[in-house]
Enzyme design. Structure first.
Site, PDB file in Angstrom:
ATOM      1  N   THR A 117       0.078  -5.983 -12.427  1.00  0.00           N
ATOM      2  CA  THR A 117       1.308  -5.750 -13.207  1.00  0.00           C
ATOM      3  C   THR A 117       1.107  -6.232 -14.647  1.00  0.00           C
ATOM      4  O   THR A 117       1.460  -5.528 -15.599  1.00  0.00           O
ATOM      5  CB  THR A 117       2.501  -6.483 -12.552  1.00  0.00           C
ATOM      6  OG1 THR A 117       2.670  -5.981 -11.229  1.00  0.00           O
ATOM      7  CG2 THR A 117       3.780  -6.283 -13.345  1.00  0.00           C
ATOM      8  N   GLN A 138      -5.116   0.357  -6.160  1.00  0.00           N
ATOM      9  CA  GLN A 138      -5.315   0.711  -4.751  1.00  0.00           C
ATOM     10  C   GLN A 138      -6.676   1.347  -4.488  1.00  0.00           C
ATOM     11  O   GLN A 138      -7.083   1.459  -3.333  1.00  0.00           O
ATOM     12  CB  GLN A 138      -4.202   1.658  -4.274  1.00  0.00           C
ATOM     13  CG  GLN A 138      -2.834   1.022  -4.241  1.00  0.00           C
ATOM     14  CD  GLN A 138      -2.696  -0.070  -3.175  1.00  0.00           C
ATOM     15  OE1 GLN A 138      -3.529  -0.221  -2.288  1.00  0.00           O
ATOM     16  NE2 GLN A 138      -1.625  -0.854  -3.274  1.00  0.00           N
ATOM     17  N   CYS A 164      14.944  -1.535  -0.620  1.00  0.00           N
ATOM     18  CA  CYS A 164      16.147  -1.439   0.221  1.00  0.00           C
ATOM     19  C   CYS A 164      17.077  -2.621   0.010  1.00  0.00           C
ATOM     20  O   CYS A 164      16.639  -3.741  -0.077  1.00  0.00           O
ATOM     21  CB  CYS A 164      15.773  -1.461   1.698  1.00  0.00           C
ATOM     22  SG  CYS A 164      15.061   0.045   2.271  1.00  0.00           S
TER      23      CYS A 164
END
Ligand code: PLP
Length: 380
Positions: free
Chosen positions: A74, A181, A328
């Site tokens: 990040t 990734q 969520c």
């Protein structure tokens, strides 16, 4: 086998024991500050950092001086995108990215929009790919950066990085690639891939959390970024702050292990992934999200049809640690922005699970996961 079975290696990986052992002396005996030039404590720490820098640079086929250590991907992404925006503003204010990037890229771009950047978010096809013609048409003389990831964290889709860099360079712009990734799972070569800046992270490759790096090309072309952290001028002035010596040593060792073991690990992991995916497809209620021909070896992002997404997730995560790829809250379950960008309807995006296997995943766990989910699907 411990329950819940861990199948969320794209979120983070356990530290390899050999990494931990490499790091330990740098917490205690060799605790020196790598910037202490006047005594042997500092020299030992600097020697260890230099060695890790060489390990990491060698793995991505760069030079040691092109590696800037950060606290993770990040931070490296922020340094790359904001750093280019601030230094290259005379050329222009236009940046190109796409809708399936990690939030670290998308939110950095959003932050820059407030500071006058013009951002193009390329659309993606159903399988997560971009149109290279769209990319070509989007680049203008004012485009200072194209930011596209190597491999997607949710679907594992691998962008055609070589083709992308060729287009970007033919149009006189620069290419930043978030390879968080991809590193350690598939070969990455910054020269053959034509990457100008690249971010990656220790904790995705069985290394420690809190350490990562930005690759910054120093030749053909010589790239520069505006530092985002002011202070003692560490890392050639690009990233001030005392270096995380144990973390850097650990990341170096993690990379070394990837270099020695990646190809055989990836082969084994992809066999297990395929076994899990085939078992799920056999239920007749599952489809794969994203392109399956250009995909990381460890990921299966699966959509479960005709089931209630939140019920499915509640049941599955009791015994299998997987991710939904969504942010969520119980009141407002948001479907994954990646699956949404790929055109998946919200109900299917909410009933999608990302399985990301790792080098510690074993056959028994895959069999357990397949059986458990088959039973859950019957019961729902
Ligand atoms: N980019 C991608 C594609 C990621 O998967 C992640 C982590 O989830 C990041 C960036 C952020 O990495 P870090 O946790 O090192 O900041």
């Amino acid at each position: 086998m411990s329950i819940p079975v861990y199948m969320d290696n794209n979120a983070t990986t356990p530290c390899d024991q050999r990494v931990v052992e490499a790091m330990l002396p740098y917490f205690t005996k060799h605790f020196g500050n790598a910037a202490s030039h006047t005594h042997s404590y500092g020299w030992v720490a600097k020697g260890a950092v230099d060695f890790a820098r060489e390990q990491i640079a060698g793995f991505i086929r760069s030079e040691p001086g092109e590696i800037i250590f950060t606290s993770g991907s990040t931070e490296a992404i922020n340094l790359a995108i904001k750093g280019i925006f601030e230094l290259y503003h005379q050329k222009g204010n236009h940046i190109i990215t796409c809708g399936t990037e990690h939030k670290a890229v998308l939110d950095t771009c959003k932050a820059l929009e407030k500071r006058g950047a013009q951002i193009t978010y390329l659309p993606v096809n159903k399988d997560g790919s971009i149109s290279l013609a769209d990319l070509e048409n989007a680049i203008t003389p004012h485009t200072i950066l194209v930011a596209l990831m190597y491999a997607n964290n949710e679907t594992g889709y691998i962008h055609p990085v070589k083709e992308i860099s060729k287009i970007v360079h033919e149009r006189n712009s620069y290419f930043f690639c978030d390879a968080t990734q991809a590193i350690g799972k598939i070969p990455v070569n910054v020269n053959e891939d034509g990457i100008d800046l690249m971010s990656f992270s220790g904790h995705k490759i069985y290394g420690p959390k809190g350490v990562g790096a930005l690759y910054l090309r120093r030749k053909n072309p010589r790239m520069r970024v505006q530092s985002q952290m002011d202070g003692g001028g560490h890392e050639n002035g690009f990233r001030s702050g005392t270096l995380n010596v144990p973390g850097i040593v650990g990341m170096g060792m993690a990379v070394q292990l990837c270099s020695n073991e990646m190809s055989q690990d990836s082969e084994r992991i992809s066999r297990l992934r395929n076994q899990l995916e085939q078992a799920m497809l056999k239920t007749g209620k599952v489809s794969v999200n994203g392109n399956v021909t250009s995909r990381l070896p460890n990921v299966a992002n699966l959509a479960f049809h005709e089931v209630n997404g939140s019920q499915l997730i509640t049941e599955v995560t009791k015994s299998i640690a997987v991710s939904t790829g969504s942010a969520c809250t119980s009141a407002l379950p948001e479907p994954s922005h990646v699956l949404r960008a790929m055109g998946l309807p919200d109900d299917l995006a909410k009933a999608s699970l990302r399985f990301s296997l790792g080098k510690f995943t074993v056959q028994e766990e895959v069999e357990f996961a397949s059986k458990t989910i088959e039973d859950i699907l019957k019961s729902l």
